[in-house]
Design a protein around this motif. Structure first.
Motif, short mmCIF file in Angstrom:
data_model
loop_
_atom_site.label_atom_id
_atom_site.label_comp_id
_atom_site.label_asym_id
_atom_site.label_seq_id
_atom_site.Cartn_x
_atom_site.Cartn_y
_atom_site.Cartn_z
N GLY A 114 -15.07 77.53 108.09
CA GLY A 114 -14.40 76.56 107.42
C GLY A 114 -13.54 75.57 108.23
O GLY A 114 -12.70 74.91 107.48
N THR A 115 -13.40 75.79 109.55
CA THR A 115 -12.76 74.91 110.14
C THR A 115 -13.21 73.35 110.26
O THR A 115 -14.25 73.28 110.88
N ALA A 116 -12.50 72.52 109.91
CA ALA A 116 -12.90 71.19 109.78
C ALA A 116 -12.92 70.84 111.38
O ALA A 116 -11.74 70.71 111.82
N LEU A 117 -13.94 69.90 111.39
CA LEU A 117 -14.09 69.46 113.06
C LEU A 117 -13.91 67.86 113.03
O LEU A 117 -14.25 67.45 111.97
N PRO A 118 -13.28 67.39 113.95
CA PRO A 118 -12.95 66.00 114.08
C PRO A 118 -14.35 65.34 114.11
O PRO A 118 -15.48 66.14 114.81
N PRO A 119 -14.43 64.35 113.85
CA PRO A 119 -15.93 63.32 114.41
C PRO A 119 -16.03 63.14 115.44
O PRO A 119 -15.22 63.32 116.46
N ASP A 120 -17.39 63.21 115.91
CA ASP A 120 -17.82 62.89 117.23
C ASP A 120 -17.14 61.49 117.63
O ASP A 120 -17.19 60.54 117.09
N PRO A 121 -16.75 61.60 118.94
CA PRO A 121 -16.21 60.36 119.35
C PRO A 121 -16.98 59.42 119.64
O PRO A 121 -18.39 59.62 119.86
N GLN A 122 -16.82 58.04 119.58
CA GLN A 122 -17.48 57.09 119.70
C GLN A 122 -17.20 56.01 120.89
O GLN A 122 -16.00 55.90 120.93
N PRO A 123 -18.11 55.74 121.56
CA PRO A 123 -17.43 54.63 122.75
C PRO A 123 -16.77 53.42 122.08
O PRO A 123 -17.24 52.89 121.28
N GLY A 124 -15.74 53.00 122.78
CA GLY A 124 -14.95 51.75 122.41
C GLY A 124 -14.53 50.99 123.52
O GLY A 124 -15.81 50.20 124.05
N ALA A 125 -13.36 50.48 124.12
CA ALA A 125 -13.08 49.75 124.95
C ALA A 125 -13.63 50.15 126.36
O ALA A 125 -13.79 51.31 126.68
N THR A 126 -14.05 49.10 127.07
CA THR A 126 -14.58 49.13 128.25
C THR A 126 -13.05 49.25 129.43
O THR A 126 -12.60 48.39 129.38
N GLU A 127 -12.77 50.53 129.73
CA GLU A 127 -11.61 50.84 130.41
C GLU A 127 -11.89 52.16 131.41
O GLU A 127 -12.73 52.88 131.13
N ASP A 128 -11.05 52.24 132.28
CA ASP A 128 -11.18 53.53 133.03
C ASP A 128 -10.77 54.97 132.38
O ASP A 128 -10.07 54.85 131.37
N CYS A 129 -11.48 55.85 132.78
CA CYS A 129 -11.28 57.03 131.99
C CYS A 129 -9.87 57.76 132.83
O CYS A 129 -9.78 57.75 133.80
N PRO A 130 -8.91 58.06 131.71
CA PRO A 130 -7.70 58.86 132.32
C PRO A 130 -7.76 60.06 133.12
O PRO A 130 -7.07 60.33 133.67
N TYR A 131 -9.00 60.78 133.16
CA TYR A 131 -9.38 61.99 133.77
C TYR A 131 -10.28 61.97 135.03
O TYR A 131 -10.02 62.94 135.74
N LEU A 132 -11.02 60.92 135.17
CA LEU A 132 -12.12 61.04 135.99
C LEU A 132 -12.36 59.62 136.62
O LEU A 132 -12.55 58.61 135.57
N ASP A 133 -12.48 59.44 137.77
CA ASP A 133 -12.84 57.99 138.13
C ASP A 133 -14.47 57.90 138.31
O ASP A 133 -15.03 58.89 138.46
N SER A 134 -14.61 56.65 138.36
CA SER A 134 -16.01 56.43 138.22
C SER A 134 -16.97 56.70 139.73
O SER A 134 -18.02 57.30 139.55
N GLU A 135 -16.34 56.88 140.86
CA GLU A 135 -16.81 57.28 142.01
C GLU A 135 -17.03 58.75 142.16
O GLU A 135 -18.18 59.19 142.35
N PHE A 136 -16.19 59.64 141.51
CA PHE A 136 -16.32 61.14 141.31
C PHE A 136 -17.62 61.48 140.61
O PHE A 136 -18.22 62.10 140.97
N VAL A 137 -17.59 60.72 139.44
CA VAL A 137 -18.74 60.94 138.47
C VAL A 137 -20.02 60.48 139.17
O VAL A 137 -20.81 61.32 138.90
#
Length: 177
Positions: free
Chosen positions: A40-63
């Protein structure tokens, strides 16, 4: 045999207790499995891509190094303060997604179990103290772990779950919780 005789009236009585529809009314729909769990735990909806900007946890080179593909674009979801990050390859398709949830511990566990179901995935416990699962999917792999009220889930278009695990570990290290 006596048990069957005693159960027959109860079964007949319960048979009439199912849902019924009245002609001209809408048929009730079953609960969505994407927003609720068996507990019965309500889950938040799946995230959707939005703004084009850097990820706060990972940089593109590492990925790019971790997933083995060039990153052409990064988009983030509108979720605050921890947006999901979507890393794209040059052909415009998503190569890797990282989702971070911070909140209720039951919801964090349910999100991990949705991404890497306990019944079908391999157990995951890396980094130390985090629990979840990993598995290959139809179009790649997933690595999902939670600890307390935090869940971190990575999906990759690569079949090797070690790539998703590497990304999850880096994201966890970068989180300021």
């Amino acid at each position: 045999m006596r048990r069957l005789v005693l159960l027959a009236p109860a079964v007949a009585l319960l048979a009439g207790c199912g849902p019924s529809t009245v002609p001209g009314t809408a048929t009730p729909s079953p609960p969505s499995t994407s927003t609720a769990t068996a507990a019965g735990t309500a889950l938040p909806p799946d995230p959707q891509p939005g703004a084009t900007e850097d990820c706060p946890y990972l940089d593109s080179e590492f990925v790019a190094d971790s997933n083995g593909q060039h990153v052409s674009k990064v988009r983030v979801s509108a979720d605050k303060p921890h947006p999901a990050c979507f890393f794209y390859r040059p052909d415009g398709k998503v190569q890797l997604t990282v989702r971070v949830y911070v909140g209720d511990p039951k919801t964090a566990t349910a999100l991990v179990n949705k991404a890497a179901p306990v019944d079908t995935s391999n157990p995951a416990s890396d980094p130390a103290g985090w629990k979840g699962g990993y598995q290959s999917t139809g179009d790649g792999a997933v690595y999902a772990v939670s600890k307390g009220g935090t869940a971190v889930i990575a999906t990759t278009n690569q079949k090797q779950s070690v790539k998703a695990r590497t990304v999850v570990k880096k994201a966890i290290a970068a989180l300021k919780l």
